[in-house]
Design an enzyme around this catalytic site. Structure first.
Site, PDB file in Angstrom:
ATOM      1  N   LYS A   1       0.968  -1.350  -0.009  1.00 16.70           N
ATOM      2  CA  LYS A   1      -0.037   0.027   0.055  1.00 16.70           C
ATOM      3  C   LYS A   1       0.805   1.530   0.166  1.00 16.70           C
ATOM      4  CE  LYS A   1      -4.130  -2.231   2.229  1.00 16.70           C
ATOM      5  NZ  LYS A   1      -2.959  -3.617   2.355  1.00 16.70           N
TER       6      LYS A   1
ATOM      7  N   GLU B   1      -1.676   6.824   7.889  1.00 17.82           N
ATOM      8  CA  GLU B   1      -2.139   7.792   7.268  1.00 17.82           C
ATOM      9  C   GLU B   1      -3.023   8.151   8.097  1.00 17.82           C
ATOM     10  OE1 GLU B   1      -3.682   5.307   3.863  1.00 17.82           O
ATOM     11  OE2 GLU B   1      -5.092   4.589   5.306  1.00 17.82           O
TER      12      GLU B   1
ATOM     13  N   HIS C   1     -12.544  -2.533  10.747  1.00 15.96           N
ATOM     14  CA  HIS C   1     -11.988  -2.336   9.710  1.00 15.96           C
ATOM     15  C   HIS C   1     -12.090  -3.234   8.471  1.00 15.96           C
ATOM     16  CE1 HIS C   1     -10.100   1.018  11.583  1.00 15.96           C
ATOM     17  NE2 HIS C   1     -10.095   0.430  11.968  1.00 15.96           N
TER      18      HIS C   1
ATOM     19  N   ARG D   1      -6.282  -8.834  -6.614  1.00 13.64           N
ATOM     20  CA  ARG D   1      -6.282  -9.703  -6.014  1.00 13.64           C
ATOM     21  C   ARG D   1      -8.192 -10.552  -6.836  1.00 13.64           C
ATOM     22  NH1 ARG D   1      -9.011  -9.503  -1.380  1.00 13.64           N
ATOM     23  NH2 ARG D   1      -7.621  -8.014   0.417  1.00 13.64           N
TER      24      ARG D   1
END
Length: 617
Positions: A116, A183, A218, A274
């Site tokens: 990421k 982030e 999450h 994926r």
């Protein structure tokens, strides 16, 4: 052409891929850990290969063993599924080096997007290098993998180090890669994603949007396609950005580009290289089999210039063996029965009688409804889940039904903070008031009285029969009598009673109660009860303040300096358990003193194991 395909995964996704392979006439190969020797995916495959020499939790991360199994089984191709090694470029290269077909994007595309941090750099973004007070809240996130593992929201600077440590450990356990990054955390945005499919001839499809905003830890719980309430301009922007991301890395196969949408703006999150768990809703709306398309693309087939048109709306709910009312605690045990009504799609990796263990994700199944409109799809899915038969450990089934019928969801005003706001109300106990009586009446026909000549009737007045049950955290006591005319109970008319079915007439209305009993667990329609013994065993009684393990797992960490005699505050973390690739915090129930500490780091524990005792001040 591919003749034999190995799925480098387990459970539901392996069964899902095998289904398409059977339809296409492709032979199937399953791999399994020792814990999965009798799992459904090993039973439905044509060939099953044991992966030796690894702990069950790590077996599916052994690329060398999986490639060796594929060669030994005579497979032509490998499909990675999702999770585990599905976004591991090294695994893709190992498959290709063995002369096998890789059902996925090129390793270079995986490297560019599966991390990421690198994906954000490719899209002109960058993670935070140093976190300041003004940056809060922030999200600590695993660089590899997905599924909510290795993610922590941090709202106080003093919690950052602990969050980083926990996220690294969880990511390493789930994906074999402990890299994490930080982030900014966007509060109460919507999680919207775009399904892409690309071939080797330069065609890239953007198969509409999906909304995945209802999440816990999450990890997505309810997903739908298309994402409702987007403006035409934002919808077009999302699909354009997704295609641009795919073209930027010369993508091939199925992938998903994820965004957080807030205030009408799209914030790029990541690209998952994926197949996604929620791919069935896109399949339903576009009328495609994404696994079949993955295989066709891997064989060199070309996509049509444009994707098929969308039709209707689809919604998927993930059925988990977990208790949402107790911090989403995973549950284990035997899944005695799982069935849903006709008219919806069921994707599962479990069969009736299978064991739900501690080593893997607790998702039991995905239930998908498709209808001409969103309102019809929501109603169809909620109704199917409500009528589903789910006998075994505690699940999130009731939460799913209530979520789908919540006004915020039906009006499409949900966001990622949905459960933060509404969990307490959605998990409030709602026990059918007549379920305990129905259970007792069914039980009355399984004991000695049911087999006796007089059916339990006595010719002298006596006290009523008593049964006690727990449900929804409360105890329920019910009474009934055996009479000359049969069994009776105050306030109702018993129309029929046997071990599997009880019919009661209540205020002139007849109601049917279907009964299934497994040990002390009794399922009455959609209510689950636990039968209590008439005389509690004093050995099972615990001292006040006892902390019992809510699940089987491993003690991975004790709070720094925690010993017998330590002073603790209510809610203070005392120890961490790892189960099903997730870490779970066990906190002090009250402010007081630890009078007993019964476990050590690395210790394997079972449900109900005494962990510690906190004596309240």
């Amino acid at each position: 052409m591919i003749g034999t395909l190995l799925v480098a995964n387990r459970g539901e996704i392996a069964c899902r891929v095998f289904r398409t392979c059977r339809e296409a006439g492709i032979r199937t190969v399953a791999v399994h850990s020792d814990a999965d020797e009798n799992a459904l995916h090993t039973r439905v495959a044509d060939i099953a290969v044991r992966l030796p020499g690894s702990a069950p939790a790590d077996t599916y991360l052994r690329a060398d063993l999986i490639v060796k199994a594929a060669v030994a089984a005579g497979a032509d191709a490998v499909h990675p599924g999702y999770g585990f090694l599905s976004e591991n470029a090294g695994f893709a290269r190992a498959v290709l080096a063995a002369g096998l077909v890789w059902i996925g994007p090129p390793p270079e595309a995986i490297e560019a997007m599966a991390s990421k941090t690198r994906a954000k750099q490719l899209m002109g973004l960058a993670p935070l290098e140093e976190v300041r007070e003004s940056d809060l809240p922030v999200l600590v996130k695993a660089a590899a993998g997905g599924g909510g593992r290795g993610m922590r929201v941090v709202r106080r600077l003093e919690d950052l180090d602990t969050a980083l440590e926990g996220a690294r450990a969880e990511a390493a356990s789930a994906f074999g890669d402990g890299e994490v990054f930080v982030e900014p955390y966007v509060e109460n945005g919507r999680h919207v994603e775009v399904q892409v499919l690309a071939d080797t001839h330069g065609t890239v499809w953007a198969l509409g949007t999906r909304d995945c905003s209802l999440q816990r830890r999450h990890q997505k719980v309810i997903e739908e396609a298309p994402a409702p309430g987007l403006s035409a301009a934002l919808d077009d922007e999302l699909r354009t950005l997704a295609v641009r991301a795919a073209r930027a890395v010369a993508y091939v196969g199925a992938g998903t580009v994820e965004f957080l949408v807030a205030d009408g703006r799209a914030h790029f999150l990541e690209m998952n290289t994926r197949l996604q768990v929620e791919h069935p809703v896109t399949e339903a709306v576009f009328g495609v089999d994404l696994v079949a398309e993955q295989i066709r693309v891997a064989e060199g087939g070309a996509l049509a210039p444009e994707p098929p048109p969308a039709r209707g709306h689809a919604i998927e709910a993930r059925l988990y063996a977990e208790d949402p009312a107790t911090d989403w605690t995973p549950q284990t045990g035997t899944l005695h029965r799982l069935a849903v009504p006709d008219g919806v799609r069921l994707d599962t990796g479990y069969g009736d009688g299978d064991e739900i263990g501690v080593h893997y994700d607790p998702m039991l199944a995905k239930v998908v409804a498709h209808a001409p409109t969103r309102a019809e799809a929501v109603r169809r899915l909620a109704g199917a889940l409500e009528r589903a038969t789910v006998h075994g450990p505690v699940t999130n089934r009731d939460l799913l039904v209530r979520s789908l019928r919540h006004e915020e969801f039906t009006s499409a005003r949900m966001d990622t903070g949905f459960y933060d706001r509404h969990l307490a109300g959605l998990t409030a106990a709602a026990v059918d008031p007549h379920a305990p009586l129905a259970a007792a009446l069914a039980d009355a026909h399984t004991g000695p009285g049911a087999r006796s000549r007089f059916g339990g009737w006595r010719n002298l007045p006596s006290q009523p029969q008593t049964r006690r049950y727990t449900a929804g955290g409360e105890e329920h006591e019910v009474y009934y009598r055996h009479t000359r005319t049969g069994v009776t109970a105050e306030g109702v008319q018993v129309v029929h009673a046997d071990p599997a079915l009880v019919v009661l007439e209540i205020d002139g209305v007849r109601r049917r109660f279907e009964i299934a009993q497994y040990g002390d667990r009794v399922h009455v329609n959609d209510t689950t009860l636990t039968a209590l013994p008439r005389f509690p065993d004093p050995v099972t009684q615990r001292a006040p303040g006892s902390l019992l393990a809510p699940m089987p797992g491993t003690v991975v960490k004790l709070a720094e300096g925690l010993i017998t005699g330590s002073s603790v505050r209510a809610g203070e973390p005392l120890l961490w358990l790892e189960a099903m690739k997730m870490q779970h915090v066990i906190s002090a129930p009250a402010t007081g003193t630890v009078t007993s500490l019964q476990v050590t780091t690395g210790q394997q524990i079972q449900v109900g194991t005494l962990l510690a005792v906190v004596q309240e001040l």
